[in-house]
Write an enzyme that holds these catalytic residues in place. Structure first.
Site, PDB file in Angstrom:
ATOM      1  N   GLU A  36       0.825  -1.214   0.000  1.00 21.90           N
ATOM      2  CA  GLU A  36       0.000   0.000   0.000  1.00 21.90           C
ATOM      3  C   GLU A  36       0.859   1.263   0.000  1.00 21.90           C
ATOM      4  OE1 GLU A  36      -3.110   0.512  -0.528  1.00 21.90           O
ATOM      5  OE2 GLU A  36      -3.468  -1.637  -0.714  1.00 21.90           O
ATOM      6  N   CYS A 183     -11.650   1.681 -16.483  1.00 22.58           N
ATOM      7  CA  CYS A 183     -12.046   3.081 -16.291  1.00 22.58           C
ATOM      8  C   CYS A 183     -10.785   3.935 -16.246  1.00 22.58           C
ATOM      9  CB  CYS A 183     -12.853   3.224 -14.996  1.00 22.58           C
ATOM     10  SG  CYS A 183     -13.783   4.771 -14.875  1.00 22.58           S
ATOM     11  N   CYS A 190     -15.226   2.019 -22.009  1.00 20.35           N
ATOM     12  CA  CYS A 190     -16.607   1.924 -21.547  1.00 20.35           C
ATOM     13  C   CYS A 190     -17.357   0.696 -22.106  1.00 20.35           C
ATOM     14  CB  CYS A 190     -17.375   3.198 -21.884  1.00 20.35           C
ATOM     15  SG  CYS A 190     -16.691   4.676 -21.081  1.00 20.35           S
ATOM     16  N   CYS A 193     -16.917  -2.180 -19.811  1.00 12.61           N
ATOM     17  CA  CYS A 193     -17.003  -1.863 -18.379  1.00 12.61           C
ATOM     18  C   CYS A 193     -18.239  -2.485 -17.733  1.00 12.61           C
ATOM     19  CB  CYS A 193     -17.040  -0.342 -18.188  1.00 12.61           C
ATOM     20  SG  CYS A 193     -17.110   0.149 -16.449  1.00 12.61           S
ATOM     21  N   CYS A 199     -23.716   3.711 -15.537  1.00 14.94           N
ATOM     22  CA  CYS A 199     -22.793   4.834 -15.376  1.00 14.94           C
ATOM     23  C   CYS A 199     -23.365   6.124 -15.968  1.00 14.94           C
ATOM     24  CB  CYS A 199     -21.454   4.520 -16.038  1.00 14.94           C
ATOM     25  SG  CYS A 199     -20.230   5.833 -15.859  1.00 14.94           S
TER      26      CYS A 199
END
Length: 329
Positions: A36, A183, A190, A193, A199
């Site tokens: 992370e 994305c 798209c 997606c 969306c």
DNA sequence: GAAACGTGGTG
DNA sequence: TCACCAAGTTT
């Protein structure tokens, strides 16, 4: 409300998720934590290919970080950038005595762990049913809800709203993957997606959020001076925030300081460095600086620009040997 | 809340 | 070539 959306996302994740990422396969919270921090503002490819495994090999546990010197931690961070992360990681390891907390609140008390990282660590390492909110998720939310303005507080609300409490772990991982592979910031895909049908931003994905006003980075001109005394060179460990704790050569205002070795350009996050490099044999006394042989320099942690300086120094040295017919070493 | 904070990849 | 971006936090 979001039942169909969640199903679409999970189906997509099963087929297209990045299931092989090492920090996704481990159950060691420390390894998730390291990933992370390394991944902050940094691409997966870079962390995966050059830093994640070497770091964990040198520091197998958080206790190993806590009991090591900052210079050793920094050496494994060299080249990754944003060196305050290494400083904070080292500090955090000592703050918690080498034992990573297992909840958001305690995680956020540690140096270098903000809300985003705390949620990610809790969600991925401890399977806490919490939504994450990183750059990937933010981009999805902005488009999904057609949000023009950047508003951290509202984004968290939307993050909770869209969250799948029935499959928290998979949902979060799926969101990361959709953000990273579908994305996309510049060329969103798209048509493939999982959010396509719902969306709100699909007609104009690049409109969300509104782009920041572009400002050109300032250029700073400096001279980098390599002070030489016999076969040793002067470097000092930086004390300020910029390139904190990294070693480097003397840096002064731009004017000649001796033998010209070359020019160095380095793009930083907030300015561009244009520097002429000089080799100086003039007497030089400064308590900040220590003297190293050329091969000893490589053992220190240096910034990219200072590595370029070393390379130019070696190149120049080699060229001179050829001219003098001296081919030793 | 804006600015500081690295480096390498990409169009 | 160059602006922009990539799993943010600190000041």
């Amino acid at each position: 409300m979001y039942k169909e959306v969640h199903k679409s996302l999970l189906d997509w994740y099963d087929k297209n998720g990045r299931h092989e990422l090492p920090w996704r396969l481990t159950n060691d919270p420390y390894k998730v934590y390291v990933s992370e921090i390394m991944l902050q503002q940094t691409q997966v490819k870079t962390v995966l290919e050059r830093f994640y495994f070497p770091f964990l090999e040198r520091f197998p546990t958080l206790m190993d970080v806590a009991t090591s010197e900052l210079d050793d931690v920094l050496k494994k961070w060299e080249g990754l950038g944003y060196y305050t992360r290494a400083k904070n990681l080292h500090n955090a390891a000592r703050q918690c005595g080498g034992i990573l907390p297992n909840n958001v609140h305690d995680l956020m008390q540690l140096s270098g762990i903000g809300r985003s990282s705390a949620h990610a660590i809790a969600a991925f390492a401890y399977r806490e049913p919490l939504p994450i909110l990183d750059a990937n998720v933010k981009r999805i939310l902005h488009r999904y809800y057609a949000l023009i303005k950047r508003d951290e507080k509202k984004l968290w609300e939307y993050a909770y709203a869209l969250f799948d409490t029935n499959h928290p772990f998979e949902y979060n991982q799926a969101m990361m993957d959709v953000g990273a592979t579908v994305c996309l910031a510049k060329n969103p895909l798209c048509t493939v997606c999982p959010f396509e049908s719902w969306c709100a931003g699909k007609p104009s994905p690049l409109s969300y959020p509104e782009s920041k006003p572009k400002t050109q980075k300032p250029v700073r001109h400096h001279a980098i001076i390599i002070h030489q005394r016999e076969n040793r060179f002067a470097l000092r460990q930086r004390r300020k925030r910029f390139l904190h704790a990294l070693w480097g050569f003397d840096q002064q205002e731009p004017k000649p300081y001796g033998e010209f070795l070359g020019h160095i350009t380095q793009h930083y996050s907030h300015f561009t460095l244009e520097a002429d490099l000089y080799l100086s044999h003039e007497r030089f006394e400064d308590e900040e600086f220590e003297w190293f042989e050329i091969d000893e320099i490589e053992k220190l942690s240096l910034s990219r620009a200072d590595h370029k300086a070393v390379a130019l120094l070696r190149y120049n040295h080699k060229k001179r040997e050829e001219h003098t017919g001296d081919s030793k070493s």
